[in-house]
Design an enzyme around this catalytic site. Structure first.
Site, PDB file in Angstrom:
ATOM      1  N   ARG A 160       0.847  -1.193   0.000  1.00 58.61           N
ATOM      2  CA  ARG A 160       0.000   0.000   0.000  1.00 58.61           C
ATOM      3  C   ARG A 160       0.881   1.241   0.000  1.00 58.61           C
ATOM      4  O   ARG A 160       1.981   1.230   0.544  1.00 58.61           O
ATOM      5  CB  ARG A 160      -0.907   0.030   1.225  1.00 58.61           C
ATOM      6  CG  ARG A 160      -1.930  -1.106   1.306  1.00 58.61           C
ATOM      7  CD  ARG A 160      -2.806  -0.950   2.537  1.00 58.61           C
ATOM      8  NE  ARG A 160      -3.812  -2.002   2.638  1.00 58.61           N
ATOM      9  CZ  ARG A 160      -3.665  -3.114   3.360  1.00 58.61           C
ATOM     10  NH1 ARG A 160      -2.537  -3.320   4.030  1.00 58.61           N
ATOM     11  NH2 ARG A 160      -4.626  -4.021   3.399  1.00 58.61           N
ATOM     12  N   LYS A 184      -2.476  -2.175   7.987  1.00 61.23           N
ATOM     13  CA  LYS A 184      -3.634  -1.655   8.700  1.00 61.23           C
ATOM     14  C   LYS A 184      -3.816  -2.380  10.019  1.00 61.23           C
ATOM     15  O   LYS A 184      -3.602  -3.589  10.109  1.00 61.23           O
ATOM     16  CB  LYS A 184      -4.891  -1.810   7.841  1.00 61.23           C
ATOM     17  CG  LYS A 184      -4.911  -0.910   6.609  1.00 61.23           C
ATOM     18  CD  LYS A 184      -6.218  -1.057   5.860  1.00 61.23           C
ATOM     19  CE  LYS A 184      -6.284  -0.105   4.668  1.00 61.23           C
ATOM     20  NZ  LYS A 184      -7.565  -0.226   3.933  1.00 61.23           N
ATOM     21  N   HIS A 253      -2.986   2.052  -5.987  1.00 61.91           N
ATOM     22  CA  HIS A 253      -3.894   0.938  -5.725  1.00 61.91           C
ATOM     23  C   HIS A 253      -4.039   0.054  -6.954  1.00 61.91           C
ATOM     24  O   HIS A 253      -4.227  -1.158  -6.831  1.00 61.91           O
ATOM     25  CB  HIS A 253      -5.259   1.465  -5.283  1.00 61.91           C
ATOM     26  CG  HIS A 253      -5.982   0.516  -4.370  1.00 61.91           C
ATOM     27  ND1 HIS A 253      -5.485   0.141  -3.137  1.00 61.91           N
ATOM     28  CD2 HIS A 253      -7.152  -0.160  -4.518  1.00 61.91           C
ATOM     29  CE1 HIS A 253      -6.316  -0.701  -2.562  1.00 61.91           C
ATOM     30  NE2 HIS A 253      -7.329  -0.915  -3.382  1.00 61.91           N
ATOM     31  N   ARG A 256      -1.376  -2.446  -6.795  1.00 63.83           N
ATOM     32  CA  ARG A 256      -1.737  -3.566  -5.913  1.00 63.83           C
ATOM     33  C   ARG A 256      -2.632  -4.559  -6.644  1.00 63.83           C
ATOM     34  O   ARG A 256      -2.461  -5.779  -6.530  1.00 63.83           O
ATOM     35  CB  ARG A 256      -2.459  -3.044  -4.664  1.00 63.83           C
ATOM     36  CG  ARG A 256      -1.567  -2.832  -3.469  1.00 63.83           C
ATOM     37  CD  ARG A 256      -2.294  -2.166  -2.335  1.00 63.83           C
ATOM     38  NE  ARG A 256      -3.244  -3.015  -1.640  1.00 63.83           N
ATOM     39  CZ  ARG A 256      -2.921  -3.948  -0.740  1.00 63.83           C
ATOM     40  NH1 ARG A 256      -1.646  -4.185  -0.457  1.00 63.83           N
ATOM     41  NH2 ARG A 256      -3.840  -4.638  -0.110  1.00 63.83           N
ATOM     42  N   HIS A 279      -4.738  -8.495   3.533  1.00 62.38           N
ATOM     43  CA  HIS A 279      -6.182  -8.377   3.690  1.00 62.38           C
ATOM     44  C   HIS A 279      -6.629  -9.124   4.946  1.00 62.38           C
ATOM     45  O   HIS A 279      -6.238 -10.277   5.152  1.00 62.38           O
ATOM     46  CB  HIS A 279      -6.917  -8.970   2.483  1.00 62.38           C
ATOM     47  CG  HIS A 279      -6.827  -8.123   1.252  1.00 62.38           C
ATOM     48  ND1 HIS A 279      -7.049  -8.620  -0.015  1.00 62.38           N
ATOM     49  CD2 HIS A 279      -6.528  -6.806   1.093  1.00 62.38           C
ATOM     50  CE1 HIS A 279      -6.903  -7.644  -0.895  1.00 62.38           C
ATOM     51  NE2 HIS A 279      -6.580  -6.544  -0.245  1.00 62.38           N
ATOM     52  N   TYR A 288     -10.440 -10.742  -7.069  1.00 67.63           N
ATOM     53  CA  TYR A 288      -9.468 -11.075  -8.108  1.00 67.63           C
ATOM     54  C   TYR A 288      -9.835 -12.355  -8.845  1.00 67.63           C
ATOM     55  O   TYR A 288      -9.374 -12.592  -9.957  1.00 67.63           O
ATOM     56  CB  TYR A 288      -8.068 -11.167  -7.493  1.00 67.63           C
ATOM     57  CG  TYR A 288      -7.643  -9.847  -6.908  1.00 67.63           C
ATOM     58  CD1 TYR A 288      -7.347  -8.764  -7.731  1.00 67.63           C
ATOM     59  CD2 TYR A 288      -7.589  -9.666  -5.538  1.00 67.63           C
ATOM     60  CE1 TYR A 288      -7.003  -7.538  -7.199  1.00 67.63           C
ATOM     61  CE2 TYR A 288      -7.242  -8.438  -4.994  1.00 67.63           C
ATOM     62  CZ  TYR A 288      -6.959  -7.382  -5.825  1.00 67.63           C
ATOM     63  OH  TYR A 288      -6.630  -6.162  -5.297  1.00 67.63           O
TER      64      TYR A 288
END
Length: 316
Positions: A160, A184, A253, A256, A279, A288
């Site tokens: 990220r 995160k 992004h 990514r 994630h 995806y």
């Protein structure tokens, strides 16, 4: 009790106890301030006076000028705020209890880049004219190496953009080519860059920085020796996309998405890709699968030669 006072205490708790990132705190503060401003227009300042009616009115107001995704994000912030108020016994019930608001989130497949486009962007950075080393152009040489390394690292790890900017020298181990990424929720994972040429470029980059006394702990710094911002990285990406002759609006992004798509096309298990990207939910990663299905329909399952994937990430 004043909703403004509760808001300030809630933000303090989020920062001091929940250890949310500064970016998240700013986002929460903006959303809650906008909400309290709306309530003031309705002559409401006390949290106990807020009902489902005001929540419905606010959501309708958001829907009039924001995308569904943004409305959903703001709704989640306000919902969490009222849950906090209930937990602290500031109100008996949340106006969100049995609140029937359904906002349909549009289903859009994320865009990705082709292998040719990836190579064109990276090559544009390496080919960018920087002049000859004469002792005075040292900062330009460092900036050039930095730009190349940022692109190599983003395409090779799917990191990220905020994670990239937060990387420090302590996050990198040259002996194993390991990056320690803090994602995160302070969740940690690792990325490995095994390409010798990239690791050598990193060593040269740090050597030149030391020579010029640029000792900021962050790996990627501005020409003034300070930590790079996410906006600076976006502008850098825009610059080399333009130099590469690519008309697409390429974002961090999107890189990514490209990283994840190439892994899936190479046969990597989706649960492993979830770990690679950091994630927290497999649901986020499953989009995806749809990209891969689209590619199979378009190309009949023949993807030709796959790009060399220079890095893999693992939970630490």
């Amino acid at each position: 009790m004043s909703i403004a006072a509760i808001k300030n205490e809630y933000l303090r708790i989020c920062q001091a106890e929940r250890k949310l990132s500064p970016h998240t705190i700013r986002s929460y503060a903006y959303t809650l301030t906008d909400f309290t401003d709306f309530l003031q227009i309705c002559n409401l300042v006390k949290i106990e006076d807020i009902t489902k009616k005001e929540i419905h009115a606010y959501i309708q107001n958001l829907n009039s000028h924001l995308k569904p995704t943004s409305v959903l994000q703001k709704k989640a912030v306000i919902h969490a705020f009222f849950e906090y108020a209930v937990a602290e016994e500031l109100i008996e019930y949340s106006p969100f209890d049995r609140l029937n608001i359904r906002i349909k989130k549009p289903y859009r497949l994320p865009k990705s880049l082709s292998e040719r486009e990836i190579n064109s962007i990276i090559n544009a950075a390496y080919d960018d004219e920087i002049g000859n080393w004469d002792g005075n152009s040292g900062i330009e040489r460092i900036v050039h190496m930095r730009d190349c390394l940022i692109l190599e690292t983003m395409f090779a790890t799917g990191i990220r953009v905020q994670e990239l900017c937060d990387l420090t020298r302590n996050c990198m181990d040259f002996s194993s080519g390991t990056f320690r990424i803090i994602g995160k929720g302070s969740k940690e994972r690792k990325a490995y860059i095994v390409e010798p040429a990239i690791l050598m470029l990193y060593k040269d980059y740090f050597a030149f920085r030391t020579l010029l006394g640029l000792d900021d702990p962050h790996i990627f710094i501005t020409r003034h020796g300070r930590k790079m911002s996410t906006q600076s990285v976006r502008l850098l990406l825009e610059k080399y996309t333009t130099l590469a002759g690519i008309s697409k609006h390429v974002t961090p992004h999107m890189i990514r998405h490209t990283f994840a798509t190439l892994l899936l096309e190479a046969g990597i298990d989706i649960k492993f890709i979830q770990e690679l990207l950091g994630h927290s939910s497999i649901t986020t990663t499953q989009i995806y699968l749809h990209i891969n299905e689209r590619a199979i329909r378009s190309y009949g399952g023949d993807f030709g030669d796959k790009p060399n994937l220079k890095a893999f990430c693992f939970n630490g």
